[in-house]
Design a protein around this motif. Sequence first.
Motif, mmCIF file in Angstrom:
data_model
loop_
_atom_site.group_PDB
_atom_site.id
_atom_site.type_symbol
_atom_site.label_atom_id
_atom_site.label_comp_id
_atom_site.label_asym_id
_atom_site.label_seq_id
_atom_site.Cartn_x
_atom_site.Cartn_y
_atom_site.Cartn_z
ATOM 1 N N ARG A 276 0.782 -1.217 0.078
ATOM 2 C CA ARG A 276 -0.068 -0.004 0.103
ATOM 3 C C ARG A 276 0.896 1.103 0.098
ATOM 4 O O ARG A 276 0.581 2.346 -0.762
ATOM 5 C CB ARG A 276 -0.938 0.022 1.259
ATOM 6 C CG ARG A 276 -1.925 -1.113 1.219
ATOM 7 C CD ARG A 276 -2.457 -0.909 2.430
ATOM 8 N NE ARG A 276 -3.456 -0.170 2.772
ATOM 9 C CZ ARG A 276 -4.242 0.280 3.920
ATOM 10 N NH1 ARG A 276 -4.191 -0.473 4.884
ATOM 11 N NH2 ARG A 276 -4.878 1.379 3.820
ATOM 12 N N SER A 277 1.956 1.140 0.600
ATOM 13 C CA SER A 277 2.968 2.323 0.708
ATOM 14 C C SER A 277 3.765 2.531 -0.583
ATOM 15 O O SER A 277 3.697 3.756 -0.968
ATOM 16 C CB SER A 277 3.932 2.200 1.794
ATOM 17 O OG SER A 277 3.298 1.992 3.186
ATOM 18 N N LEU A 278 4.020 1.385 -1.246
ATOM 19 C CA LEU A 278 4.463 1.634 -2.554
ATOM 20 C C LEU A 278 3.387 2.451 -3.494
ATOM 21 O O LEU A 278 4.018 3.322 -4.327
ATOM 22 C CB LEU A 278 5.089 0.138 -2.954
ATOM 23 C CG LEU A 278 5.747 0.354 -4.275
ATOM 24 C CD1 LEU A 278 6.890 1.106 -4.371
ATOM 25 C CD2 LEU A 278 6.099 -1.014 -4.675
ATOM 26 N N VAL A 279 2.456 1.674 -3.493
ATOM 27 C CA VAL A 279 1.579 2.423 -4.322
ATOM 28 C C VAL A 279 0.996 3.915 -4.149
ATOM 29 O O VAL A 279 1.082 4.708 -5.030
ATOM 30 C CB VAL A 279 0.061 1.742 -4.103
ATOM 31 C CG1 VAL A 279 -1.138 2.370 -5.031
ATOM 32 C CG2 VAL A 279 0.048 0.101 -4.754
ATOM 33 N N PHE A 280 1.125 4.386 -2.867
ATOM 34 C CA PHE A 280 0.810 5.589 -2.552
ATOM 35 C C PHE A 280 2.059 6.396 -2.999
ATOM 36 O O PHE A 280 1.691 7.618 -3.555
ATOM 37 C CB PHE A 280 0.608 5.793 -0.895
ATOM 38 C CG PHE A 280 0.971 7.185 -0.347
ATOM 39 C CD1 PHE A 280 -0.106 7.859 -0.557
ATOM 40 C CD2 PHE A 280 2.078 7.387 0.207
ATOM 41 C CE1 PHE A 280 0.131 9.315 0.159
ATOM 42 C CE2 PHE A 280 2.291 8.533 1.014
ATOM 43 C CZ PHE A 280 1.103 9.631 0.599
ATOM 44 N N TRP B 274 -6.408 7.620 3.348
ATOM 45 C CA TRP B 274 -6.952 6.163 3.022
ATOM 46 C C TRP B 274 -6.198 5.178 2.429
ATOM 47 O O TRP B 274 -6.560 4.002 2.451
ATOM 48 C CB TRP B 274 -8.220 6.694 2.243
ATOM 49 C CG TRP B 274 -8.017 7.188 0.781
ATOM 50 C CD1 TRP B 274 -8.062 8.579 0.479
ATOM 51 C CD2 TRP B 274 -7.768 6.388 -0.361
ATOM 52 N NE1 TRP B 274 -7.749 8.902 -0.728
ATOM 53 C CE2 TRP B 274 -7.532 7.632 -1.476
ATOM 54 C CE3 TRP B 274 -7.903 5.254 -0.860
ATOM 55 C CZ2 TRP B 274 -7.506 7.410 -2.808
ATOM 56 C CZ3 TRP B 274 -7.663 5.029 -2.161
ATOM 57 C CH2 TRP B 274 -7.481 5.836 -3.036
ATOM 58 N N MET B 275 -5.048 5.586 1.826
ATOM 59 C CA MET B 275 -4.479 4.620 1.067
ATOM 60 C C MET B 275 -3.401 3.790 2.355
ATOM 61 O O MET B 275 -3.167 2.751 1.927
ATOM 62 C CB MET B 275 -3.478 5.138 -0.091
ATOM 63 C CG MET B 275 -4.089 5.831 -1.060
ATOM 64 S SD MET B 275 -3.361 6.175 -2.337
ATOM 65 C CE MET B 275 -2.943 4.851 -3.146
ATOM 66 N N VAL B 276 -2.858 4.594 3.197
ATOM 67 C CA VAL B 276 -1.828 3.949 4.051
ATOM 68 C C VAL B 276 -2.526 4.193 5.471
ATOM 69 O O VAL B 276 -1.785 3.912 6.525
ATOM 70 C CB VAL B 276 -0.478 4.305 3.790
ATOM 71 C CG1 VAL B 276 0.123 4.074 2.648
ATOM 72 C CG2 VAL B 276 -0.388 6.134 4.121
ATOM 73 N N GLY B 277 -3.696 4.846 5.476
ATOM 74 C CA GLY B 277 -4.081 4.876 7.041
ATOM 75 C C GLY B 277 -3.672 6.131 7.820
ATOM 76 O O GLY B 277 -3.635 6.223 9.069
ATOM 77 N N LEU B 278 -2.760 6.820 7.013
ATOM 78 C CA LEU B 278 -2.065 7.819 7.758
ATOM 79 C C LEU B 278 -2.795 9.258 7.765
ATOM 80 O O LEU B 278 -2.816 9.987 6.777
ATOM 81 C CB LEU B 278 -0.388 8.229 7.069
ATOM 82 C CG LEU B 278 0.142 9.317 7.704
ATOM 83 C CD1 LEU B 278 0.487 9.089 9.357
ATOM 84 C CD2 LEU B 278 1.676 9.466 7.146
#
Length: 252
Positions: free
Chosen positions: A9-13, A56-60
């Motif tokens: 998810r982090s990479l996609v973000f 919403w992509m990494v919850g940050l």
Amino acid sequence: MWHVIQWVRSLVFIVQMYLMMVIVAVGFLPITLFSRKWVFHTIHLYCAWVRWTASWMVGLKSEIRGEVPQDEVIIAAKHQSFFDIILIASVIPRPKYIMKKQLRWAPIIGYYAKRVNCVAVDRGKRGAAIKQMVAEVNSGRSQPGQLVIFPQGTRVAAGAEKPYKIGTGVLYKETGQTVVPAATNVGVFWKRHGIMRYPGTAVVEFLPRIEPGKKIKDFMGEMEDVIETRSNALMEDAGFDLETGKRKFLEN
């Protein structure tokens, strides 16, 4: 398994974040050539996008606390990762930064940095860099804004210690401007290096102003104390153990 999924998810973000930087910067380029106001609109739009997609992509999630400066001041900010730059630039009206000289020639970043009147300095030549900062800040006062400087000179990992450089004190004295310290905990979730982004709430907090008139030594001591004390408190609130340099828990 959670770490693998979060890493993906982090990479996609990250990929979409830099892709959108190009799309927004190039898309608004024609109008920014003629209007400085639209330069700031473009910066604010991009920063808002990064904050929204991170949530919403990494919850940050992210939060701004304290009184956001609207007038012409110097913002002395704790710097832990790219995200604190994004958070600050997303809310102040006319952001401009003290930045390393090499970024002046970077595609996209260099153009927008020049348009908002950022001050590029050679960090390898300390004395000359300080004189250059003062000269360029004073000469650029015809274009009002909020000048952001990182008193430690670079990104500092959450929990790490690094001395505060005298440059901020010299700017404070020579320009006669008010300084607004800013604390953060973003390094707990978004580290200086690496792909992983952790869920939680990243905070930048603007602290009480330090008005002109203090001696440099007194100013430097007060600034460092308030920034470090509040940053440590924010990190501890986020579950970061200052002694071990690790998080005690992960927010879901």
